[in-house]
Structures are given as structure tokens and as C-alpha cells.
Design an enzyme around this catalytic site. Structure first.
Site, short mmCIF file in Angstrom:
data_model
loop_
_atom_site.label_atom_id
_atom_site.label_comp_id
_atom_site.label_asym_id
_atom_site.label_seq_id
_atom_site.Cartn_x
_atom_site.Cartn_y
_atom_site.Cartn_z
N HIS A 7 0.88 -1.18 0.04
CA HIS A 7 -0.02 0.07 -0.06
C HIS A 7 0.87 1.32 -0.10
O HIS A 7 2.31 1.36 0.30
CB HIS A 7 -1.03 0.00 1.40
CG HIS A 7 -0.31 0.22 2.65
ND1 HIS A 7 -0.07 -1.12 3.11
CD2 HIS A 7 0.07 1.08 3.54
CE1 HIS A 7 0.52 -0.75 4.42
NE2 HIS A 7 0.77 0.64 4.64
N HIS A 79 3.99 7.13 3.61
CA HIS A 79 5.03 6.21 3.38
C HIS A 79 4.43 4.97 2.31
O HIS A 79 3.17 5.00 1.86
CB HIS A 79 5.02 5.29 4.68
CG HIS A 79 3.97 4.56 5.43
ND1 HIS A 79 3.11 5.05 6.07
CD2 HIS A 79 3.40 3.26 5.20
CE1 HIS A 79 2.26 4.16 6.61
NE2 HIS A 79 2.35 3.07 5.80
N GLU A 130 7.63 1.00 4.79
CA GLU A 130 7.29 0.14 5.80
C GLU A 130 7.81 -1.29 5.18
O GLU A 130 7.36 -1.39 3.92
CB GLU A 130 5.80 -0.06 6.06
CG GLU A 130 5.12 -0.68 6.88
CD GLU A 130 3.57 -0.68 7.20
OE1 GLU A 130 3.23 0.14 6.31
OE2 GLU A 130 3.11 -1.23 8.08
CO CO Z 1 1.29 1.38 6.35
#
Ligand code: CO
Length: 134
Positions: A7, A79, A130
Site C-alpha cells: 500500500h 509512507h 514500511e
Molecule cells: Co502502512
């Protein structure tokens, strides 16, 4: 090591407005709002088929996105999340490469119930990264 883009997270001070933009203006498939008090955020997912957009709004006192929104009051990309097969192997490689893992440096359970770590933007082209074990 990194696999699919899981994502892209976009931080906002107004998740209702952001959701309406993704649903009504862009015609996206949006989820309901999910408060995640353990993570200091409320999330909405936009399902893009091949990946997701994660809308984030601060929740509670010590939200991890509060500082970002102070610097970016209109919101912005917070992020990117890449999938890895083995989070401990990924952490070992990042340490060997000299990259900075935020927080304790150890994996913790992320907003999707899977182990994650965050890598400091200074080592990754100015982008908070991430890594999520899938
Ligand atoms: Co995230």
C-alpha cells in the site's frame, strides 16, 4: 528482497473529506473507517486491485503521524509499504546494510495484524518505508 507494493499511505487531518475524494471524485472502492487506537490512527482503505491506498487520520494524543501533519497541514504521502517473505531476515539485512529501523528496531504487529518495521527516510530517498511480512 522486497516484493509487491502492499500500500501507499496518505496522511490527512480530515479522513471523511479524503474518503469522499477517493470515492466520489476518483471513483475508488473505499472501506469504512477503522479506528486503530493501538496505532494512533484511523484508517480507510482504497482497494485498487493490484494494491491499496491507506488513508490515515491521527487518533488520540501521541499519533505517529501528528508531526508529519504539522509539517504538511494539507496532508500528503506518508509512507510506502513493500511486502517481504521473512521480516526477521529483512531486519537482519537492513541492519547489515546500515539502514536505520525506527522505534525499537524490532518487528511489531502493524495495522493489518502482520509484523512490520519502518525504515528511516534518510536512508531511502527521502521516503518512509514500511516492510510487511505477508
Ligand atoms: Co502502512
Amino acid at each position: 528482497m522486497i516484493g509487491r507494493l502492499n500500500h501507499v499511505a496518505i496522511a490527512t487531518n480530515d479522513i471523511k473529506k479524503a474518503t469522499a475524494i477517493y470515492r466520489d471524485v476518483l471513483g475508488g472502492k473505499v472501506s469504512g473507517e477503522v479506528p486503530q487506537p493501538d496505532h494512533g490512527v484511523t484508517t480507510v482503505f482504497v482497494d485498487l486491485g493490484n494494491t491499496k491506498i491507506e488513508l490515515l487520520e491521527p487518533l488520540g494524543e501521541n499519533s505517529p503521524i501528528a508531526n508529519f501533519l504539522k509539517k504538511n497541514p494539507n496532508g500528503g504521502m506518508h509512507h510506502v509499504c513493500y511486502e517481504v517473505q521473512d521480516i526477521h531476515a529483512a531486519v537482519a539485512k537492513m541492519k547489515a546494510e546500515g539502514a536505520t529501523i525506527t522505534g525499537t528496531g524490532e518487528p511489531r504487529i502493524g495495522a493489518h495484524g502482520k509484523p512490520v518495521v519502518f525504515l528511516h527516510p534518510k536512508d531511502f530517498v527521502g521516503t518512509l518505508v514500511e516492510l510487511e511480512q505477508v
